[in-house]
Design an enzyme around this catalytic site. Structure first.
Site, PDB file in Angstrom:
ATOM      1  N   SER A 124       0.953  -1.131   0.023  1.00  0.00           N
ATOM      2  CA  SER A 124       0.081  -0.104  -0.034  1.00  0.00           C
ATOM      3  C   SER A 124       0.696   1.179  -0.071  1.00  0.00           C
ATOM      4  O   SER A 124       0.484   2.532  -0.299  1.00  0.00           O
ATOM      5  CB  SER A 124      -0.907  -0.135   1.222  1.00  0.00           C
TER       6      SER A 124
ATOM      7  N   ASP B  90      -3.571   8.151   7.901  1.00  0.00           N
ATOM      8  CA  ASP B  90      -4.923   7.474   8.440  1.00  0.00           C
ATOM      9  C   ASP B  90      -4.488   6.538   9.422  1.00  0.00           C
ATOM     10  O   ASP B  90      -5.081   5.554   9.811  1.00  0.00           O
ATOM     11  CB  ASP B  90      -5.524   6.464   7.351  1.00  0.00           C
TER      12      ASP B  90
ATOM     13  N   HIS C 290      -0.590   5.122   6.873  1.00  0.00           N
ATOM     14  CA  HIS C 290      -0.026   5.628   5.403  1.00  0.00           C
ATOM     15  C   HIS C 290      -0.013   7.156   5.824  1.00  0.00           C
ATOM     16  O   HIS C 290      -0.360   7.823   6.528  1.00  0.00           O
ATOM     17  CB  HIS C 290      -1.065   5.340   4.559  1.00  0.00           C
TER      18      HIS C 290
END
Length: 421
Positions: free
Chosen positions: A70, A377, A380
């Site tokens: 991610s 968040d 990230h």
């Protein structure tokens, strides 16, 4: 020593919500995409001497091929399992962009630095353009192949091996379609076949392997697992090398013990907290992974003498950002362990989660100014933080060898292939 992960085990962060809701679809999807592939590469010191920081000529990479999780997923999981919701993407793109951030990721800043378009996710069928490379990274992925236990814990089956299989398929299909294409539109969206050997190959993967270990086994067992992951990564490099890849930009893993998610949900005891408040034992595991990865890269530099490899110490760059923000109120970032995107009053929900209130689906909300935060968040980074890190690593000061990204290519005598018109 066991890690205290009771809360974490009930909230796997690896695949960002949508994947967990669609496991059956994922399983079928993974079967459809799995082929076989390999990956990576690096260069000898004598070759890199020509590319020293003092060299005046910058490289012109025609394409970037990225593999990862991610931290560099530009839309794979969003395309496959459900669109990443707003407010993701709000700062730069003004809408969800498939990225788990308010804006750009480090891979986006790499593309900007090299004068290339942002990479299309390989799995995104809408307006994808692979003429300047492709992004195979997918949120929640690991270096290791995902077994039943990892899958059941919420990890993405699109592991590194699958991503490399996708690369092989892209390359093979490009060769086929290149010789069949009759349409300018078709040709303009395909890579030029000769660019595969001239491209920059970037990697940012391994954090989820560590996360899985920390949440399912003792720290000693995690340490024993590390050589398996780094060896698989090295074998993948050699496989890509055999396919013609020659220039590689490899990120090590970041300070996982500094992520707000872990600090909130698995807080360290005082003796396990470092000087800036990160979880010392978690970062110790990340450092050991990075040490072994660097050792394998050095071995490959000797074994693959006509490849260029840059090992990039992203851990140190990110840690210095957090440390600076912790110590200096004028750093531009407020509380380094705070985060921007959340569900007010619902601490168990993450930015990509939604909830039903009076029959209406409610998504997370953003803070007023994401650029004041390092973490978007709790897992990230924000656009501003990613830009800060990218600007620090581009000049080569965090690389081994000290190699600016614009000087990481080599002038190789490569075969030339053209589409038949």
């Amino acid at each position: 020593m066991r890690v205290n992960v009771n809360w974490i085990n009930s909230h796997p962060i690896i695949l960002k919500g949508y994947y967990g809701l669609k496991k059956n679809g994922v399983q079928l999807f993974a079967i459809g995409f799995v082929l076989v592939a390999g990956f990576w590469i690096f260069a000898p010191i004598r070759s890199l001497a020509k590319l020293a920081v003092g060299s005046s000529e910058d490289c012109q990479f025609p394409a970037i091929y990225n593999f990862g999780d991610s931290n560099s997923d530009t839309g794979s999981v969003s395309a496959a399992f459900g669109r990443v919701p707003y407010p993701n993407g709000m700062t730069f793109f003004g809408k969800p962009s498939g990225r788990y951030s308010d804006g750009r990721l480090i891979i986006d800043f790499i593309a900007e630095e090299l004068g290339l378009p942002y990479l299309s996710a390989y799995l995104d069928s809408i307006e994808a353009n692979f003429s300047h490379g492709a992004d195979f990274a997918a949120s929640g992925t690991t270096i290791q192949a995902v077994d039943g236990k990892m899958y059941g814990s919420g990890f993405n089956p699109l592991s590194l091996k699958v991503q490399l299989s996708q690369f092989e398929q892209l390359k093979a299909r490009t060769h086929e379609l290149c010789n069949q294409a009759k349409s300018f539109v078709t040709e303009s969206r395909l890579p030029r076949f000769e660019d595969f050997s001239k491209a920059l190959y970037t990697f940012d993967i391994g954090q989820n392997d560590i996360h899985y270990g920390l949440t399912t086994m003792s720290e000693d067992q995690v340490q024993q697992m590390i050589p398996i992951s780094t060896n698989q990564l090295a074998l993948a490099i050699e496989s890509l090398y055999k396919q013609g890849a020659r220039t590689f930009w490899i990120h090590n893993t970041g300070p996982i013990g500094c992520l707000p998610y872990f600090l909130i949900n698995s807080p360290a005891k005082p003796e396990n907290s470092d000087q800036i408040g990160c979880i010392k034992s978690y970062n110790k595991v990340a450092k050991e992974f990075n040490k072994q990865l660097k050792d394998r890269v050095l071995q490959l530099q000797i074994k693959l003498p006509d490849a260029v490899l840059a090992y990039v110490d992203v851990f140190s760059a990110k840690y210095s950002l957090i440390s600076e923000a912790k110590k200096n109120v004028n750093s531009g970032f407020i509380d380094p362990f705070g985060f921007c995107c959340k569900h007010p009053g619902e601490s168990h929900l993450l930015c990509w989660d939604s909830r039903i209130v009076n029959g209406t689906e409610v998504f997370a909300t953003s803070c007023n100014n994401p650029s004041e935060y390092i973490s978007w968040d709790s897992i990230h980074y924000t656009d501003a933080a990613n830009r800060w890190v990218a600007n620090r690593i581009f000049d080569g000061s965090f690389s081994d060898p000290l190699l600016p990204i614009k000087k990481a290519s080599r002038k190789l005598g490569l075969p030339h292939f053209e589409c038949i018109s």
